[in-house]
Design a protein around this motif. Sequence first.
Motif, short mmCIF file in Angstrom:
data_model
loop_
_atom_site.label_atom_id
_atom_site.label_comp_id
_atom_site.label_asym_id
_atom_site.label_seq_id
_atom_site.Cartn_x
_atom_site.Cartn_y
_atom_site.Cartn_z
N LYS A 153 0.83 -1.18 0.00
CA LYS A 153 0.00 0.00 0.00
C LYS A 153 0.88 1.25 0.00
O LYS A 153 1.73 1.41 0.86
N PRO A 154 0.70 2.14 -1.00
CA PRO A 154 1.46 3.39 -0.98
C PRO A 154 1.19 4.17 0.31
O PRO A 154 0.09 4.13 0.85
N LEU A 155 2.20 4.85 0.79
CA LEU A 155 2.06 5.61 2.01
C LEU A 155 1.67 7.05 1.68
O LEU A 155 2.38 7.76 0.98
N TYR A 156 0.51 7.46 2.17
CA TYR A 156 0.05 8.82 1.96
C TYR A 156 -0.10 9.50 3.31
O TYR A 156 -0.47 8.86 4.30
N PRO A 157 0.18 10.80 3.36
CA PRO A 157 -0.15 11.53 4.60
C PRO A 157 -1.64 11.36 4.89
O PRO A 157 -2.46 11.35 3.97
N PRO A 158 -2.01 11.19 6.13
CA PRO A 158 -3.43 10.94 6.46
C PRO A 158 -4.37 12.06 6.04
O PRO A 158 -5.58 11.86 5.95
N THR A 159 -3.81 13.24 5.77
CA THR A 159 -4.66 14.37 5.37
C THR A 159 -4.76 14.52 3.85
O THR A 159 -5.33 15.50 3.37
N THR A 160 -4.21 13.56 3.09
CA THR A 160 -4.28 13.65 1.63
C THR A 160 -5.74 13.61 1.17
O THR A 160 -6.48 12.69 1.50
N ALA A 161 -6.14 14.61 0.40
CA ALA A 161 -7.53 14.71 -0.07
C ALA A 161 -7.64 14.38 -1.55
O ALA A 161 -8.63 13.78 -1.98
N VAL A 162 -6.64 14.77 -2.34
CA VAL A 162 -6.67 14.57 -3.79
C VAL A 162 -5.30 14.12 -4.26
O VAL A 162 -4.27 14.61 -3.78
N ILE A 163 -5.29 13.16 -5.19
CA ILE A 163 -4.06 12.83 -5.91
C ILE A 163 -4.30 13.28 -7.34
O ILE A 163 -5.05 12.66 -8.09
N GLN A 164 -3.69 14.40 -7.70
CA GLN A 164 -3.90 15.02 -9.01
C GLN A 164 -2.72 14.67 -9.91
O GLN A 164 -1.59 15.02 -9.60
N PHE A 165 -3.01 13.97 -11.00
CA PHE A 165 -1.93 13.62 -11.91
C PHE A 165 -1.62 14.79 -12.83
O PHE A 165 -2.52 15.35 -13.47
N SER A 166 -0.35 15.17 -12.86
CA SER A 166 0.09 16.32 -13.63
C SER A 166 -0.17 16.10 -15.10
O SER A 166 -0.18 14.98 -15.60
N SER A 167 -0.34 17.20 -15.82
CA SER A 167 -0.66 17.11 -17.24
C SER A 167 0.52 17.51 -18.12
O SER A 167 0.35 17.83 -19.28
N GLY A 168 1.72 17.52 -17.56
CA GLY A 168 2.90 17.86 -18.33
C GLY A 168 3.13 16.88 -19.46
O GLY A 168 2.84 15.69 -19.34
N SER A 169 3.67 17.36 -20.57
CA SER A 169 3.81 16.53 -21.77
C SER A 169 5.22 15.99 -21.97
O SER A 169 5.50 15.34 -22.95
N THR A 170 6.14 16.26 -21.05
CA THR A 170 7.52 15.85 -21.24
C THR A 170 7.85 14.50 -20.61
O THR A 170 8.97 14.03 -20.71
N GLY A 171 6.91 13.88 -19.98
CA GLY A 171 7.18 12.58 -19.36
C GLY A 171 5.89 11.95 -18.86
O GLY A 171 4.80 12.47 -19.07
N THR A 172 6.04 10.81 -18.19
CA THR A 172 4.87 10.13 -17.65
C THR A 172 4.25 10.97 -16.54
O THR A 172 4.97 11.41 -15.63
N PRO A 173 2.96 11.23 -16.59
CA PRO A 173 2.31 12.04 -15.53
C PRO A 173 2.56 11.45 -14.15
O PRO A 173 2.56 10.23 -13.96
N LYS A 174 2.76 12.31 -13.19
CA LYS A 174 3.05 11.91 -11.82
C LYS A 174 1.93 12.39 -10.90
O LYS A 174 1.37 13.46 -11.09
N GLY A 175 1.61 11.57 -9.92
CA GLY A 175 0.56 11.92 -8.97
C GLY A 175 1.05 12.93 -7.95
O GLY A 175 2.06 12.70 -7.28
N VAL A 176 0.36 14.04 -7.83
CA VAL A 176 0.69 15.08 -6.87
C VAL A 176 -0.23 14.94 -5.67
O VAL A 176 -1.46 14.94 -5.82
N LEU A 177 0.34 14.80 -4.48
CA LEU A 177 -0.46 14.66 -3.27
C LEU A 177 -0.88 16.04 -2.76
O LEU A 177 -0.04 16.88 -2.46
N ILE A 178 -2.18 16.24 -2.70
CA ILE A 178 -2.72 17.52 -2.25
C ILE A 178 -3.51 17.28 -0.98
O ILE A 178 -4.45 16.49 -0.97
#
Length: 322
Positions: free
Chosen positions: A141-166
Amino acid sequence: FSETLSTSKNTFLSLDDSISSFVYSDSKDLLSQRSVLFDSIDPERRPVLLFNQDSTEFIINLLACWLSRRPVVPVCLPSKKRIDFINHIVEQTGAMIYTIDKNHSQVFNLRSNTSSLLSDLAEVTDNSFTSVSSSYSVDSKPLYPPTTAVIQFSSGSTGTPKGVLITASNIAASLDLMSGIWNISALSRFYSWLPLYHDLGFIFGILLPLMNGCCSYIISSADFAKKPSVWMTHLSSLSISHTAGSTSGYAMASLQNYPDSISLRTCEYCMIAAEHISSTVVSKFLAIACPLGLPSTSLSAAYGLAESTLAVTGDRIADSLY
């Protein structure tokens, strides 16, 4: 937040004006039931993938996840061209549940697509749910801070999108800042055709209206593309005060013909973002919109990215530009 929810109303439109609306007072029991359902399927409270497009189900599933302190992952619909991208998201998030509207579930038939990891996950629709496959397991199980509300995947075009913990505090601080800068109140009226899985569409179309307890109107990107004039028409007929769009969207709107009866006088804030900002497009749009009553100070250029919880910078377009 619960106080503003009680006064907000989020309406989803189509080109023929058939609508569905989310009203919190009418949905509290459903939110509780959906939250319990999520916990029964996945007690570990892993993230839930939200495929719901332009329907009240998006808001219901979003709030149900947050009710049980479970992160959400807004994602574009899983077409065949996006299988690798969706599999990447499933692997990265460790999700065991995805939500999707009943009609899209039938069209994509994800449970029978063995090339997609979604075939093993539990599917929750507005009418029913399908249990997670007995053969599916999450190795770690990936470890997320307990207050993580959204995992927003970046829309950059230079590589594989990465999940941003918000985190919840990230969102609250950003929404509070935006609300102050853009003079948003319970009387504000929002309109958006931006996709809900995109960070700008998510925040501008859903979160800001919910936080401020005001009305919002959402039409799908596909409907806007079919009839770009619907944007300005609805800004007028619905007395919209806040709207946003991409450069390409403003370019499309500028090519349409509008009757003299349209009035954009109520539109106090008209954001242009999500793509590079073209002065040519801006000038053409203002040449169309200002004679229709758009205040000269309404248009604002902005830049943001998921890694900064969307907003980075923004300012009013100078009068000298046109």
